[in-house]
Design an enzyme around this catalytic site. Structure first.
Site, PDB file in Angstrom:
ATOM      1  N   SER A 124     -12.091 -11.836 -32.186  1.00 58.39           N
ATOM      2  CA  SER A 124     -12.594 -13.384 -32.002  1.00 58.39           C
ATOM      3  C   SER A 124     -11.303 -14.091 -32.359  1.00 58.39           C
ATOM      4  CB  SER A 124     -13.794 -13.634 -32.915  1.00 58.39           C
ATOM      5  OG  SER A 124     -13.727 -15.061 -33.012  1.00 58.39           O
ATOM      6  N   TYR A 148     -17.485 -13.841 -41.624  1.00 55.43           N
ATOM      7  CA  TYR A 148     -17.596 -13.445 -40.272  1.00 55.43           C
ATOM      8  C   TYR A 148     -16.163 -13.107 -39.910  1.00 55.43           C
ATOM      9  CZ  TYR A 148     -17.649 -13.435 -35.241  1.00 55.43           C
ATOM     10  OH  TYR A 148     -17.496 -13.219 -33.773  1.00 55.43           O
ATOM     11  N   LYS A 152     -13.736  -9.366 -39.016  1.00 56.71           N
ATOM     12  CA  LYS A 152     -13.223  -9.218 -37.677  1.00 56.71           C
ATOM     13  C   LYS A 152     -11.774  -8.731 -38.017  1.00 56.71           C
ATOM     14  CE  LYS A 152     -16.394 -10.225 -34.474  1.00 56.71           C
ATOM     15  NZ  LYS A 152     -16.932  -8.881 -34.020  1.00 56.71           N
TER      16      LYS A 152
HETATM   17  P1  NAD Z   1     -25.286 -10.720 -29.667  1.00 58.60           P
HETATM   18  O1  NAD Z   1     -25.872 -11.274 -31.075  1.00 58.60           O
HETATM   19  O2  NAD Z   1     -26.195 -11.355 -28.368  1.00 58.60           O
HETATM   20  O3  NAD Z   1     -25.037  -9.180 -29.501  1.00 58.60           O
HETATM   21  C1  NAD Z   1     -24.833  -8.258 -30.434  1.00 58.60           C
HETATM   22  C2  NAD Z   1     -25.552  -7.162 -30.290  1.00 58.60           C
HETATM   23  O4  NAD Z   1     -25.370  -6.353 -31.471  1.00 58.60           O
HETATM   24  C3  NAD Z   1     -27.025  -7.588 -30.496  1.00 58.60           C
HETATM   25  O5  NAD Z   1     -27.836  -6.740 -29.464  1.00 58.60           O
HETATM   26  C4  NAD Z   1     -27.701  -7.033 -31.612  1.00 58.60           C
HETATM   27  O6  NAD Z   1     -29.135  -6.527 -31.725  1.00 58.60           O
HETATM   28  C5  NAD Z   1     -26.447  -6.035 -31.849  1.00 58.60           C
HETATM   29  N1  NAD Z   1     -26.549  -5.439 -33.158  1.00 58.60           N
HETATM   30  C6  NAD Z   1     -26.048  -6.031 -34.430  1.00 58.60           C
HETATM   31  N2  NAD Z   1     -25.847  -5.408 -35.396  1.00 58.60           N
HETATM   32  C7  NAD Z   1     -26.058  -3.902 -35.015  1.00 58.60           C
HETATM   33  C8  NAD Z   1     -26.171  -2.652 -35.696  1.00 58.60           C
HETATM   34  N3  NAD Z   1     -25.729  -2.716 -37.085  1.00 58.60           N
HETATM   35  N4  NAD Z   1     -26.255  -1.652 -34.888  1.00 58.60           N
HETATM   36  C9  NAD Z   1     -26.670  -1.702 -33.770  1.00 58.60           C
HETATM   37  N5  NAD Z   1     -26.787  -2.993 -33.104  1.00 58.60           N
HETATM   38  C10 NAD Z   1     -26.500  -4.113 -33.686  1.00 58.60           C
HETATM   39  O7  NAD Z   1     -23.719 -11.466 -29.731  1.00 58.60           O
HETATM   40  P2  NAD Z   1     -22.618 -11.616 -28.666  1.00 58.60           P
HETATM   41  O8  NAD Z   1     -22.421 -13.143 -28.503  1.00 58.60           O
HETATM   42  O9  NAD Z   1     -23.100 -10.768 -27.453  1.00 58.60           O
HETATM   43  O10 NAD Z   1     -21.424 -10.855 -29.369  1.00 58.60           O
HETATM   44  C11 NAD Z   1     -20.968  -9.623 -29.019  1.00 58.60           C
HETATM   45  C12 NAD Z   1     -19.738  -9.414 -30.086  1.00 58.60           C
HETATM   46  O11 NAD Z   1     -18.745 -10.295 -29.713  1.00 58.60           O
HETATM   47  C13 NAD Z   1     -19.945  -9.498 -31.468  1.00 58.60           C
HETATM   48  O12 NAD Z   1     -19.204  -8.517 -32.361  1.00 58.60           O
HETATM   49  C14 NAD Z   1     -19.343 -10.927 -31.884  1.00 58.60           C
HETATM   50  O13 NAD Z   1     -19.154 -10.960 -33.084  1.00 58.60           O
HETATM   51  C15 NAD Z   1     -18.057 -10.936 -30.645  1.00 58.60           C
HETATM   52  N6  NAD Z   1     -17.943 -12.461 -30.352  1.00 58.60           N
HETATM   53  C16 NAD Z   1     -18.717 -13.425 -30.088  1.00 58.60           C
HETATM   54  C17 NAD Z   1     -18.068 -14.603 -29.705  1.00 58.60           C
HETATM   55  C18 NAD Z   1     -19.379 -15.443 -29.385  1.00 58.60           C
HETATM   56  O14 NAD Z   1     -19.121 -16.614 -29.638  1.00 58.60           O
HETATM   57  N7  NAD Z   1     -20.463 -15.232 -28.824  1.00 58.60           N
HETATM   58  C19 NAD Z   1     -17.035 -14.957 -29.818  1.00 58.60           C
HETATM   59  C20 NAD Z   1     -16.128 -14.011 -30.451  1.00 58.60           C
HETATM   60  C21 NAD Z   1     -16.542 -12.741 -30.724  1.00 58.60           C
HETATM   61  N1  UFG Z   2     -20.288 -28.711 -32.005  1.00 57.68           N
HETATM   62  C1  UFG Z   2     -20.861 -29.714 -32.024  1.00 57.68           C
HETATM   63  N2  UFG Z   2     -22.427 -29.630 -32.343  1.00 57.68           N
HETATM   64  C2  UFG Z   2     -22.921 -28.446 -32.286  1.00 57.68           C
HETATM   65  C3  UFG Z   2     -22.334 -27.299 -32.167  1.00 57.68           C
HETATM   66  C4  UFG Z   2     -21.008 -27.496 -32.156  1.00 57.68           C
HETATM   67  O1  UFG Z   2     -20.248 -30.756 -32.190  1.00 57.68           O
HETATM   68  O2  UFG Z   2     -24.415 -28.606 -32.459  1.00 57.68           O
HETATM   69  C5  UFG Z   2     -18.805 -28.720 -31.782  1.00 57.68           C
HETATM   70  C6  UFG Z   2     -18.223 -27.987 -32.857  1.00 57.68           C
HETATM   71  O3  UFG Z   2     -17.678 -28.878 -34.026  1.00 57.68           O
HETATM   72  C7  UFG Z   2     -16.697 -27.466 -32.093  1.00 57.68           C
HETATM   73  C8  UFG Z   2     -17.444 -27.269 -30.891  1.00 57.68           C
HETATM   74  O4  UFG Z   2     -18.526 -28.006 -30.637  1.00 57.68           O
HETATM   75  O5  UFG Z   2     -15.936 -28.526 -32.198  1.00 57.68           O
HETATM   76  C9  UFG Z   2     -17.478 -25.702 -30.622  1.00 57.68           C
HETATM   77  O6  UFG Z   2     -18.537 -25.360 -31.617  1.00 57.68           O
HETATM   78  P1  UFG Z   2     -19.152 -23.773 -31.389  1.00 57.68           P
HETATM   79  O7  UFG Z   2     -20.093 -23.592 -32.681  1.00 57.68           O
HETATM   80  O8  UFG Z   2     -19.644 -23.680 -30.157  1.00 57.68           O
HETATM   81  O9  UFG Z   2     -17.721 -22.687 -31.440  1.00 57.68           O
HETATM   82  P2  UFG Z   2     -16.677 -22.536 -32.586  1.00 57.68           P
HETATM   83  O10 UFG Z   2     -15.414 -22.837 -32.048  1.00 57.68           O
HETATM   84  O11 UFG Z   2     -16.934 -23.062 -33.859  1.00 57.68           O
HETATM   85  O12 UFG Z   2     -17.001 -21.091 -32.917  1.00 57.68           O
HETATM   86  C10 UFG Z   2     -17.185 -19.926 -31.839  1.00 57.68           C
HETATM   87  C11 UFG Z   2     -17.989 -18.920 -32.719  1.00 57.68           C
HETATM   88  C12 UFG Z   2     -17.062 -18.199 -33.507  1.00 57.68           C
HETATM   89  C13 UFG Z   2     -16.021 -17.772 -32.894  1.00 57.68           C
HETATM   90  C14 UFG Z   2     -15.056 -18.750 -32.369  1.00 57.68           C
HETATM   91  C15 UFG Z   2     -13.982 -18.574 -31.593  1.00 57.68           C
HETATM   92  O13 UFG Z   2     -19.190 -19.324 -32.828  1.00 57.68           O
HETATM   93  O14 UFG Z   2     -17.784 -16.885 -33.961  1.00 57.68           O
HETATM   94  O15 UFG Z   2     -16.075 -19.520 -31.460  1.00 57.68           O
HETATM   95  O16 UFG Z   2     -14.237 -17.278 -30.658  1.00 57.68           O
HETATM   96  F1  UFG Z   2     -15.069 -17.063 -33.962  1.00 57.68           F
END
Ligand code: NAD
Ligand code: UFG
Length: 338
Positions: A124, A148, A152
């Site tokens: 991330s 979190y 990572k």
């Molecule tokens: P998500 O929660 O939709 O998907 C994660 C999946 O992993 C879920 O289906 C959950 O049931 C499964 N899971 C969690 N713990 C588990 C375990 N111990 N064993 C087996 N399955 C398990 O989240 P997502 O948005 O699809 O994210 C996928 C990956 O990408 C995550 O590792 C997350 O940290 C990373 N990521 C997400 C974002 C974001 O903003 N969505 C940004 C950067 C990185």
């Molecule tokens: N924000 C609001 N109101 C809300 C939610 C968010 O104003 O209700 C603003 C935040 O302050 C930020 C922007 O919208 O300025 C984006 O916020 P998000 O929570 O959507 O995303 P972040 O950038 O904070 O974090 C996300 C994921 C993290 C990941 C990161 C970079 O939640 O897990 O992107 O990939 F690490």
């Protein structure tokens, strides 16, 4: 070729399964369903007309993993499984390190025992902490401000150490910026189980009438309109990045361990996102400006040029498609998969 997709029933995983199937790979999903539903996989089958093998299991369960690796000929693992809510990780650090770090180590140990040597890991942009400047390149210093992000960074380090010991492994560390959007069919998308933490699902929840009003966390950042700026990336573009990363394992010009940013290179403010979503949905988005959210940074966007150079990937979908597709998913499925 079989690809083990941990967390494959989740938001990014389900979209990636479509792209894998379209590219001729055979995803085998391994997920404990802690934050997802098998309905997402039924919908993937509906969209692609192809079958998916689903195994309900936890990545902390080494016996279950050994069984999967012995029963299926797995070419590579794409490791999405993990918990991802930043705020929750501050309240429950042990749960986050256990699930994300212990789970990853259990998975890597099982891969080692079973001679599976290719892995793509979901990292991330959070690993860049509060960057000194933008756009962010892969060689920027890393730091974290919450468990979190800490999980990572530890997993990245573990994989780098594994590579030192096993240079024949192929390891891709993909650093995602802010994934948003949904499949253009409107059949799958992001389905937060609780009140959304992230901006896009919150905005779409307000537009569909599930949530009252958006709180914008601060309008006094040093950005053009004072609200936070992020690099939003369409989840389908992100999903395609995983196929490119897999294909790059076969490209001898690419190092066996590599790290790439998956972002668009463009930053949008919260207010710009609200405006774009209003246009896409035709709905008013009520909002109020509140104080800053602890741990938030002003501005974060990628330099995505290395991903283009190394794995021949770049984002193609813009903010309009991100909002249109989110709205199609949200308005067709106001209760998500429920
Ligand atoms: P998500 O929660 O939709 O998907 C994660 C999946 O992993 C879920 O289906 C959950 O049931 C499964 N899971 C969690 N713990 C588990 C375990 N111990 N064993 C087996 N399955 C398990 O989240 P997502 O948005 O699809 O994210 C996928 C990956 O990408 C995550 O590792 C997350 O940290 C990373 N990521 C997400 C974002 C974001 O903003 N969505 C940004 C950067 C990185
Ligand atoms: N924000 C609001 N109101 C809300 C939610 C968010 O104003 O209700 C603003 C935040 O302050 C930020 C922007 O919208 O300025 C984006 O916020 P998000 O929570 O959507 O995303 P972040 O950038 O904070 O974090 C996300 C994921 C993290 C990941 C990161 C970079 O939640 O897990 O992107 O990939 F690490």
């Amino acid at each position: 070729m079989n690809i083990l997709v941990t967390g494959g029933a989740g938001y990014i995983g389900s979209h990636t399964c479509i792209e894998l199937l379209d590219a001729g790979f055979n995803p085998i999903v391994f997920d404990n369903l802690s934050n997802s539903s098998t309905i997402a996989l039924d919908r993937v089958e509906e969209i692609t007309g192809k079958k998916i093998t689903f195994i309900r299991g936890d990545v902390r369960d080494s016996e279950a993993l050994d069984q999967v690796f012995s029963q299926h000929d797995i070419y590579a693992v794409i490791h999405f499984a993990g918990l991802k809510a930043v705020g929750e990780s501050v309240e429950k650090p042990i749960m986050y390190y256990d699930n994300n770090v212990s789970g990853s180590i259990t998975l890597f140990a099982s891969m080692e025992r079973n001679n599976i040597t290719r892995i793509i890991f979901s990292s991330s942009a959070t690993v860049y902490g509060d960057p000194a400047s933008v756009p962010i390149t892969e060689n920027f210093p890393t730091s974290t401000t919450n468990p979190y992000g800490g999980s990572k960074l530890i997993i990245e380090d573990v994989l780098k150490n594994i590579y030192v010991a096993h240079q024949d492994w192929n390891i891709a560390l993909l650093r995602y910026f802010n994934p948003v959007g949904a499949h253009e069919s409107g059949l799958i998308g992001e389905d937060p189980s609780d009140i959304p933490n992230n901006l896009m699902p919150y905005i779409s929840g307000v537009a569909v009438g599930k949530l009252d009003k958006l709180s914008i966390f601060g309008d006094d950042y040093p950005t053009a309109d004072g609200t936070g700026v992020r690099d939003y990336i369409h989840v389908v573009d992100l999903a395609k990045g995983h196929v490119k990363a897999l294909q790059a394992f076969e490209n001898k010009a690419v190092d066996n361990l590599y790290t790439v940013n998956l972002g668009t290179g463009k930053g949008y403010s919260v207010l710009e996102m609200v405006e774009a979503f209003k246009k896409a949905s035709g709905k008013d988005i009520a909002y109020q400006i509140t104080s800053r959210r602890a741990g938030d940074i002003a501005c974060c966007y990628a330099d995505p040029s290395y991903a283009k150079e190394l794995i021949d990937w770049e984002a193609t979908k813009g903010i309009q498609a991100m909002c249109d597709d989110t709205w199609r998913w949200q308005s067709n499925n106001p209760l998500g998969y429920k």
